[in-house]
Design an enzyme around this catalytic site. Structure first.
Site, PDB file in Angstrom:
ATOM      1  N   ARG A 232      16.911  -5.126  10.319  1.00  9.18           N
ATOM      2  CA  ARG A 232      17.834  -6.257  10.278  1.00  9.18           C
ATOM      3  C   ARG A 232      19.183  -5.806   9.735  1.00  9.18           C
ATOM      4  O   ARG A 232      20.215  -6.222  10.175  1.00  9.18           O
ATOM      5  CB  ARG A 232      17.222  -7.333   9.371  1.00  9.18           C
ATOM      6  CG  ARG A 232      17.808  -8.684   9.481  1.00  9.18           C
ATOM      7  CD  ARG A 232      16.938  -9.688   8.754  1.00  9.18           C
ATOM      8  NE  ARG A 232      16.182  -9.070   7.659  1.00  9.18           N
ATOM      9  CZ  ARG A 232      15.137  -9.614   7.074  1.00  9.18           C
ATOM     10  NH1 ARG A 232      14.710 -10.789   7.455  1.00  9.18           N
ATOM     11  NH2 ARG A 232      14.508  -8.994   6.090  1.00  9.18           N
TER      12      ARG A 232
ATOM     13  N   LYS B  79      -0.846 -10.277  10.729  1.00 11.01           N
ATOM     14  CA  LYS B  79      -1.999 -11.205  10.736  1.00 11.01           C
ATOM     15  C   LYS B  79      -1.592 -12.638  11.029  1.00 11.01           C
ATOM     16  O   LYS B  79      -2.332 -13.383  11.658  1.00 11.01           O
ATOM     17  CB  LYS B  79      -2.770 -11.134   9.420  1.00 11.01           C
ATOM     18  CG  LYS B  79      -1.967 -11.460   8.177  1.00 11.01           C
ATOM     19  CD  LYS B  79      -1.634 -10.224   7.408  1.00 11.01           C
ATOM     20  CE  LYS B  79      -0.617 -10.483   6.330  1.00 11.01           C
ATOM     21  NZ  LYS B  79      -0.491  -9.378   5.407  1.00 11.01           N
TER      22      LYS B  79
ATOM     23  N   GLU C 101      -5.656  -2.765  13.338  1.00  4.23           N
ATOM     24  CA  GLU C 101      -6.534  -2.463  12.202  1.00  4.23           C
ATOM     25  C   GLU C 101      -5.904  -2.880  10.880  1.00  4.23           C
ATOM     26  O   GLU C 101      -6.591  -3.340   9.961  1.00  4.23           O
ATOM     27  CB  GLU C 101      -6.825  -0.955  12.182  1.00  4.23           C
ATOM     28  CG  GLU C 101      -7.750  -0.502  11.088  1.00  4.23           C
ATOM     29  CD  GLU C 101      -9.130  -1.145  11.175  1.00  4.23           C
ATOM     30  OE1 GLU C 101      -9.849  -0.835  12.121  1.00  4.23           O
ATOM     31  OE2 GLU C 101      -9.472  -1.959  10.286  1.00  4.23           O
TER      32      GLU C 101
ATOM     33  N   VAL D  51      -5.983  -6.711   8.676  1.00  2.00           N
ATOM     34  CA  VAL D  51      -6.973  -7.204   7.698  1.00  2.00           C
ATOM     35  C   VAL D  51      -7.366  -6.056   6.772  1.00  2.00           C
ATOM     36  O   VAL D  51      -7.735  -4.972   7.237  1.00  2.00           O
ATOM     37  CB  VAL D  51      -8.242  -7.736   8.392  1.00  2.00           C
ATOM     38  CG1 VAL D  51      -9.240  -8.255   7.359  1.00  2.00           C
ATOM     39  CG2 VAL D  51      -7.911  -8.822   9.400  1.00  2.00           C
TER      40      VAL D  51
ATOM     41  N   GLY E   1      -5.595  -4.179   4.711  1.00  2.00           N
ATOM     42  CA  GLY E   1      -4.668  -3.064   4.496  1.00  2.00           C
ATOM     43  C   GLY E   1      -5.240  -1.769   5.041  1.00  2.00           C
ATOM     44  O   GLY E   1      -5.428  -1.617   6.240  1.00  2.00           O
TER      45      GLY E   1
ATOM     46  N   ILE F 241      -8.235  -0.527   4.687  1.00  2.00           N
ATOM     47  CA  ILE F 241      -9.694  -0.479   4.889  1.00  2.00           C
ATOM     48  C   ILE F 241     -10.017  -0.514   6.380  1.00  2.00           C
ATOM     49  O   ILE F 241      -9.587  -1.436   7.070  1.00  2.00           O
ATOM     50  CB  ILE F 241     -10.407  -1.693   4.245  1.00  2.00           C
ATOM     51  CG1 ILE F 241     -10.062  -1.817   2.776  1.00  2.00           C
ATOM     52  CG2 ILE F 241     -11.910  -1.614   4.446  1.00  2.00           C
ATOM     53  CD1 ILE F 241     -10.572  -3.110   2.140  1.00  2.00           C
TER      54      ILE F 241
ATOM     55  N   GLU G 263       3.557 -11.500   0.252  1.00  2.00           N
ATOM     56  CA  GLU G 263       4.216 -11.902   1.489  1.00  2.00           C
ATOM     57  C   GLU G 263       5.645 -12.352   1.152  1.00  2.00           C
ATOM     58  O   GLU G 263       5.954 -12.622  -0.012  1.00  2.00           O
ATOM     59  CB  GLU G 263       3.447 -13.065   2.128  1.00  2.00           C
ATOM     60  CG  GLU G 263       2.060 -12.693   2.593  1.00  2.00           C
ATOM     61  CD  GLU G 263       2.061 -11.530   3.581  1.00  2.00           C
ATOM     62  OE1 GLU G 263       2.723 -11.616   4.615  1.00  2.00           O
ATOM     63  OE2 GLU G 263       1.387 -10.520   3.303  1.00  2.00           O
TER      64      GLU G 263
ATOM     65  N   LYS H 183      -6.376 -13.791   7.810  1.00  3.39           N
ATOM     66  CA  LYS H 183      -7.214 -12.585   7.921  1.00  3.39           C
ATOM     67  C   LYS H 183      -8.657 -12.963   8.251  1.00  3.39           C
ATOM     68  O   LYS H 183      -9.326 -12.280   9.045  1.00  3.39           O
ATOM     69  CB  LYS H 183      -7.145 -11.785   6.617  1.00  3.39           C
ATOM     70  CG  LYS H 183      -5.790 -11.120   6.410  1.00  3.39           C
ATOM     71  CD  LYS H 183      -5.672 -10.609   4.991  1.00  3.39           C
ATOM     72  CE  LYS H 183      -4.344  -9.899   4.763  1.00  3.39           C
ATOM     73  NZ  LYS H 183      -4.081  -9.673   3.333  1.00  3.39           N
TER      74      LYS H 183
HETATM   75  P1  NAP Z   1       9.042  -6.089   4.945  1.00  7.38           P
HETATM   76  O1  NAP Z   1       8.977  -5.054   3.875  1.00  7.38           O
HETATM   77  O2  NAP Z   1       9.765  -7.346   4.677  1.00  7.38           O
HETATM   78  O3  NAP Z   1       9.705  -5.391   6.230  1.00  7.38           O
HETATM   79  C1  NAP Z   1      10.106  -6.106   7.352  1.00  7.38           C
HETATM   80  C2  NAP Z   1      11.018  -5.223   8.180  1.00  7.38           C
HETATM   81  O4  NAP Z   1      11.386  -5.921   9.359  1.00  7.38           O
HETATM   82  C3  NAP Z   1      12.330  -4.847   7.466  1.00  7.38           C
HETATM   83  O5  NAP Z   1      12.632  -3.497   7.719  1.00  7.38           O
HETATM   84  C4  NAP Z   1      13.376  -5.760   8.134  1.00  7.38           C
HETATM   85  O6  NAP Z   1      14.662  -5.156   8.217  1.00  7.38           O
HETATM   86  C5  NAP Z   1      12.797  -5.858   9.525  1.00  7.38           C
HETATM   87  N1  NAP Z   1      13.207  -7.053  10.224  1.00  7.38           N
HETATM   88  C6  NAP Z   1      13.007  -8.340   9.852  1.00  7.38           C
HETATM   89  N2  NAP Z   1      13.500  -9.174  10.798  1.00  7.38           N
HETATM   90  C7  NAP Z   1      14.023  -8.382  11.755  1.00  7.38           C
HETATM   91  C8  NAP Z   1      14.678  -8.634  12.994  1.00  7.38           C
HETATM   92  N3  NAP Z   1      14.909  -9.872  13.415  1.00  7.38           N
HETATM   93  N4  NAP Z   1      15.073  -7.575  13.729  1.00  7.38           N
HETATM   94  C9  NAP Z   1      14.872  -6.312  13.309  1.00  7.38           C
HETATM   95  N5  NAP Z   1      14.225  -6.001  12.167  1.00  7.38           N
HETATM   96  C10 NAP Z   1      13.835  -7.035  11.402  1.00  7.38           C
HETATM   97  O7  NAP Z   1       7.588  -6.485   5.443  1.00  7.38           O
HETATM   98  P2  NAP Z   1       6.244  -5.625   5.323  1.00  7.38           P
HETATM   99  O8  NAP Z   1       5.629  -5.875   4.003  1.00  7.38           O
HETATM  100  O9  NAP Z   1       6.525  -4.223   5.733  1.00  7.38           O
HETATM  101  O10 NAP Z   1       5.318  -6.369   6.381  1.00  7.38           O
HETATM  102  C11 NAP Z   1       5.384  -6.059   7.764  1.00  7.38           C
HETATM  103  C12 NAP Z   1       4.133  -6.616   8.438  1.00  7.38           C
HETATM  104  O11 NAP Z   1       2.991  -5.982   7.893  1.00  7.38           O
HETATM  105  C13 NAP Z   1       3.899  -8.117   8.247  1.00  7.38           C
HETATM  106  O12 NAP Z   1       3.314  -8.645   9.397  1.00  7.38           O
HETATM  107  C14 NAP Z   1       2.919  -8.152   7.093  1.00  7.38           C
HETATM  108  O13 NAP Z   1       2.158  -9.336   7.079  1.00  7.38           O
HETATM  109  C15 NAP Z   1       2.079  -6.963   7.422  1.00  7.38           C
HETATM  110  N6  NAP Z   1       1.328  -6.385   6.317  1.00  7.38           N
HETATM  111  C16 NAP Z   1       1.965  -6.083   5.151  1.00  7.38           C
HETATM  112  C17 NAP Z   1       1.247  -5.505   4.122  1.00  7.38           C
HETATM  113  C18 NAP Z   1       1.878  -5.164   2.801  1.00  7.38           C
HETATM  114  O14 NAP Z   1       1.168  -4.767   1.871  1.00  7.38           O
HETATM  115  N7  NAP Z   1       3.209  -5.263   2.662  1.00  7.38           N
HETATM  116  C19 NAP Z   1      -0.114  -5.238   4.297  1.00  7.38           C
HETATM  117  C20 NAP Z   1      -0.742  -5.563   5.512  1.00  7.38           C
HETATM  118  C21 NAP Z   1       0.008  -6.128   6.519  1.00  7.38           C
HETATM  119  P3  NAP Z   1      15.499  -4.790   6.885  1.00  7.38           P
HETATM  120  O15 NAP Z   1      14.762  -3.670   6.235  1.00  7.38           O
HETATM  121  O16 NAP Z   1      16.827  -4.365   7.386  1.00  7.38           O
HETATM  122  O17 NAP Z   1      15.534  -6.032   6.071  1.00  7.38           O
HETATM  123  N1  HSE Z   2       0.225 -10.190   0.767  1.00  2.00           N
HETATM  124  C1  HSE Z   2      -0.877  -9.490   1.317  1.00  2.00           C
HETATM  125  C2  HSE Z   2      -1.937  -9.299   0.250  1.00  2.00           C
HETATM  126  C3  HSE Z   2      -0.420  -8.161   1.866  1.00  2.00           C
HETATM  127  O1  HSE Z   2      -1.625  -9.479  -0.928  1.00  2.00           O
HETATM  128  O2  HSE Z   2      -3.077  -8.985   0.567  1.00  2.00           O
HETATM  129  C4  HSE Z   2      -1.495  -7.450   2.614  1.00  2.00           C
HETATM  130  O3  HSE Z   2      -1.862  -8.125   3.760  1.00  2.00           O
END
Ligand code: NAP
Ligand code: HSE
Length: 450
Positions: free
Chosen positions: A65, A125, A149, A152, A154, A156, A210, A225
């Site tokens: 972004r 998810k 994968e 759900v 992370g 695992i 989140e 999840k």
């Molecule tokens: P995050 O840290 O907020 O990263 C989101 C990324 O998407 C950032 O790089 C952001 O850009 C970019 N972005 C957002 N809107 C955009 C757009 N319109 N165009 C282009 N880029 C855009 O989120 P995250 O924690 O990595 O999560 C990503 C996914 O993984 C989600 O679906 C989340 O539910 C899933 N997930 C996360 C975890 C966890 O532990 N964090 C675990 C399992 C699953 P900028 O960097 O420039 O802001």
């Molecule tokens: N917010 C989520 C959690 C990130 O705490 O489990 C991983 O999906």
């Protein structure tokens, strides 16, 4: 609904002859916690993965972004854009990793990628639990892979074991701790006495939460999840809205410490059951006996307890949130797809995907409850309370009275009975003159009865 077999809907890899492939070109949408760690892993392990796959895997394009934002990973060597559609539209890219999150624009981008013949990996998810069926049908029609994968648990491995290793068995029940943030918070409340707000701030700092923390606290993330898990485990589509959901915001330090005294731990549990052609799915705080394997799952760890007809009980444990563990699962999906590209095979989706699961009404769910009542300390009060449970055909497993004088506290644990009858009893108890307050109610899981 079709028979509840894990393999009914799921991608099974068909292997064909090995093709010569110069390299696998990956486009990364989002380079935050998960996307950034995925880029790092794919780069750090490039030589090893190239040897495993038979072709190098390169992230050639990244959409973010804010291009000016400081990042832990160096984006040099990849084209960087703020237009994810440009990455999706690049004909030289074979695999899209969606790590933006949320429903839109992620959904539209994934559908566009699929329509242009690209394979997709996502950790999203929220999107899968609402529109997963549409995405999987589109991928099947286009003849591309859609793997998730990381959505759900992370890091695992749970989706792949359910869809492959357990494909020959019938999974009856899945019970898990699938939200790292709330498990981290409940662990801190239990072990350090921190407040929910203090523990949440720390979880946020560590990158577990989140974007909207209520998604964690109110159980939306766990419900999403669980919907994905139930769909994979039982072979029929379950969506977030099918999951009965309660978060942890009403759990107090007193609840956690009272549970301790009785030999229980409080956990936010996600439970899905298949029975009689119906699926029941619920997320709520629950008391688990300390001897149950899930009770010892602390901190940001997740665990999923699976019960199958033949395999019996299995538990999958690991880090359920955070960049590196989640990216490990994303990278595994990229490797699976890369191998498919090299071998000419692909993960296919069997005909019939998209059948909606028949959902068992919430009121019929068999549960046990821990109930704390503030009552008048007078003759006949215990009998009145017991009669109320009896009128609703609920048997009481244990009862303890604390305190005496004008008021006392009754702590009861019930035997298993339908949720609806428990609710009706609580309504009736509230109307009794002798009952001043229902101070606390919490489901009890993981005993020999439930
Ligand atoms: P995050 O840290 O907020 O990263 C989101 C990324 O998407 C950032 O790089 C952001 O850009 C970019 N972005 C957002 N809107 C955009 C757009 N319109 N165009 C282009 N880029 C855009 O989120 P995250 O924690 O990595 O999560 C990503 C996914 O993984 C989600 O679906 C989340 O539910 C899933 N997930 C996360 C975890 C966890 O532990 N964090 C675990 C399992 C699953 P900028 O960097 O420039 O802001
Ligand atoms: N917010 C989520 C959690 C990130 O705490 O489990 C991983 O999906």
């Amino acid at each position: 609904m079709r028979p509840l077999l894990a393999h009914c809907i799921w991608p099974t890899v068909a292997r064909f002859s090995v093709h010569h492939v110069d390299g696998i070109r990956v486009g990364l949408l989002g380079c935050g916690v998960v996307g950034g760690a995925t880029l790092r892993i794919l780069r750090e392990h490039r030589d090893e993965l190239s040897a495993r796959v038979g072709a190098p895997i390169d992230v050639v394009s990244v959409a973010v972004r804010d291009v000016a934002r400081a990042r832990e990973v160096d984006l040099a060597g990849a084209t960087v854009t703020t237009e994810p559609a440009e990455v999706v539209g690049d004909p030289s890219i074979q695999v899209i990793v969606e790590a933006i999150g949320g429903v839109e624009p992620a959904r539209g981008l994934i559908l566009a990628a699929i329509a242009s013949g690209k394979h997709v990996v996502t950790a999203n998810k929220e999107l899968l639990a609402t529109g997963g069926a549409q995405l999987l049908e589109a991928a099947a029609a286009a003849g591309v892979d859609l793997l998730f994968e990381a959505a759900v648990g992370g890091g695992i491995p749970i989706i792949r074991p359910l869809r492959e290793s357990l494909a020959g068995d019938r999974v009856r029940r899945v019970m898990g701790i699938v939200n790292g943030t709330t498990n981290f918070i409940l662990t801190r409340m239990s072990e350090t006495g921190e407040s929910l707000a203090e523990a949440l701030a720390e979880a946020d700092r560590l990158g577990y939460t989140e974007a909207d923390p209520s998604a964690d606290i109110d159980g939306h993330d766990a419900a999403a999840k669980l919907a994905i898990l139930a769909t994979v485990a039982f072979g029929a589509t379950v969506v977030s809205g099918d999951v009965q959901r309660e978060g942890i915001s009403s759990v107090t330090a007193e609840d956690v410490s009272a549970a301790h005294e009785l030999g229980y731990e409080v956990k936010l549990l996600a439970v899905a059951e298949a029975d009689g052609g119906q699926v029941a799915a619920r997320v709520h705080p629950a008391m688990l006996p300390r001897t149950h394997p899930l009770a010892s799952v602390r901190d940001v760890f997740n665990a999923i307890f699976v019960e199958g007809d033949n395999v019996g009980e299995l538990m999958f444990l690991g880090r359920g949130a955070g960049g590196a563990p989640t990216a490990s699962a994303v990278a595994g999906d990229v490797v699976e797809i890369a191998r498919n590209i090299v071998s000419g095979g692909r993960s296919t989706i069997s005909a019939g995907y998209g059948t909606k699961a028949a959902i068992r009404p919430t009121a019929e769910a068999p549960v046990r409850y821990y109930v704390v009542l503030s009552v008048l300390d007078q003759p006949g009060v215990l009998a009145a309370v017991a009669s109320s449970f009896a009128r609703h055909d609920i048997s009481i497993a244990s009862v303890r009275q604390e305190g005496s004088g004008d008021q006392a506290t009754l702590v009861l644990i019930t035997h298993v009975a339908p949720e609806g009858r428990h609710r009706a009893t609580f309504d009736e108890l509230q109307s009794l003159d002798a009952v001043k307050e229902i101070a606390s109610t919490m489901r009890v899981e993981g005993t020999s009865e439930a």
